[in-house]
Scaffold this active site. Structure first.
Site, mmCIF file in Angstrom:
data_model
loop_
_atom_site.group_PDB
_atom_site.id
_atom_site.type_symbol
_atom_site.label_atom_id
_atom_site.label_comp_id
_atom_site.label_asym_id
_atom_site.label_seq_id
_atom_site.Cartn_x
_atom_site.Cartn_y
_atom_site.Cartn_z
ATOM 1 N N VAL A 238 77.449 12.959 68.105
ATOM 2 C CA VAL A 238 76.367 12.961 67.109
ATOM 3 C C VAL A 238 76.760 14.006 66.055
ATOM 4 O O VAL A 238 76.175 15.089 65.965
ATOM 5 C CB VAL A 238 75.008 13.258 67.767
ATOM 6 C CG1 VAL A 238 73.868 12.983 66.794
ATOM 7 C CG2 VAL A 238 74.823 12.410 69.021
ATOM 8 N N HIS A 239 77.763 13.664 65.280
ATOM 9 C CA HIS A 239 78.437 14.616 64.392
ATOM 10 C C HIS A 239 77.468 15.410 63.525
ATOM 11 O O HIS A 239 77.502 16.647 63.492
ATOM 12 C CB HIS A 239 79.421 13.873 63.475
ATOM 13 C CG HIS A 239 80.461 13.079 64.176
ATOM 14 N ND1 HIS A 239 81.601 13.628 64.685
ATOM 15 C CD2 HIS A 239 80.526 11.741 64.454
ATOM 16 C CE1 HIS A 239 82.351 12.690 65.238
ATOM 17 N NE2 HIS A 239 81.714 11.539 65.111
#
Length: 317
Positions: A238-239
């Site tokens: 979940v950059h």
């Protein structure tokens, strides 16, 4: 006192998680969303941003539509990863409450930076076209901001679009080059975001009774099995949410200043973040790169914000 944050975004599954975390945390005041091409066309990313705001009852946050294409290269999107229209899930059709204004996103960035006079954080979690245009309009933009923090690049890690380039930098390499050269950013790249996943046991614990819960589950599981195997991970990175976690708690990331440049031309070097670790160029340091992250703290912050928003929406009549 809450920290004013303007988020430049291209929602995007990981963008959507980041937006929920930012909108729900009391320490952040989201003063607006500016949208850009990236995971989908700007029409779709703008619709997605509006739909997210309506889904979490935050129609008070203004939306400004931005660049529909990169500065010089052709538009490329990532719908094969994030889903048709750039975002998976069950979201409402946007209504009049979130209709974008007439001001272009780049101009909105400049206006907000001036209005907050050194207190505004600009969090850019998509391609950097809007930020580059804003800097062209207002060369003093870096001095007007408290911080420019970017999700993009791969300093010492491999890329995820080419062996050298991360998706946001690859999408508009000329914008990334201008922003990195001139805007003194903090770069939160694949060196740290590739491991910014929510563990499968936490994801599986999400009840999926309502549309927002089901959407959130899809946003946290947007990697297919082949992508998980390729990167040797158990759940999707979940950059963009790692940027928000750092804004909430500035001890989440460890950063270091370097001289930096971005490759803009040629297939091999397009979007590559070049960091002069050994000072071979003698160039001045022009930004910071995140090298390490406290992932347990990241997961605590993001999970707590997500739980709060789900509880709030469930409690509403």
């Amino acid at each position: 006192m809450s920290r004013p944050v303007l988020i430049d975004t291209d929602p995007g599954c990981d963008d959507a998680v980041a937006l929920l975390a930012a909108l729900e945390h009391a320490s952040l005041e989201v003063v607006g969303l500016t949208t850009v091409h990236g995971n989908a066309s700007v029409d779709d990313t703008t619709r997605n941003a509006r739909a997210i705001l309506e889904a979490v009852d935050r129609t008070d946050v203004p939306v400004s539509r931005g660049a529909d294409r990169p500065l010089l290269v052709d538009l490329e999107t990532s719908e094969e990863i994030h889903g048709e229209g750039g975002l998976r899930g069950e979201l409402p059709d946007p209504g009049a409450a979130t209709e974008p204004g007439d001001v272009h996103a780049a101009r909105r960035i400049v206006e907000q930076a001036r209005a907050h006079d050194g207190d505004l954080t600009l969090a850019a979690i998509g391609p950097l076209t809007n930020v580059a245009l804003a800097h062209a309009m207002e060369p003093a933009l870096p001095e007007l901001l408290d911080e420019l923090i970017i999700m993009g690049g791969a300093a010492f890690a491999s890329g995820n679009v080419t062996p050298l380039a991360e998706a946001n930098f690859h999408s508009d390499p000329h914008a990334a080059r201008r922003v990195v050269r001139d805007c003194e950013p903090t770069i939160v790249g694949l060196d740290v975001t590739a491991r910014a996943a929510v563990p499968p046991e936490r994801v599986d614990g999400i009840e999926r009774d309502g549309p927002l819960e089901r959407s959130l589950y899809e946003w946290l599981t947007y990697y297919d099995a082949d992508r998980l195997k390729r990167y040797g991970i158990e759940s999707a990175a979940v950059h963009d949410a790692l940027v928000i976690a750092e804004l909430i708690d500035d001890g989440v990331l460890e950063t270091r200043s370097y001289p930096m440049e971005v490759g803009a031309d040629g297939d091999l070097t397009r979007g590559a973040l070049v960091v002069d670790e050994n000072d071979v160029t003698g160039a001045a340091e022009n930004g910071e790169v995140a090298l390490e992250a406290n992932y347990e703290r990241y997961r605590e912050l993001v999970s707590a914000s997500l739980e709060r928003v789900l509880e709030r929406i469930e409690a509403e009549p």
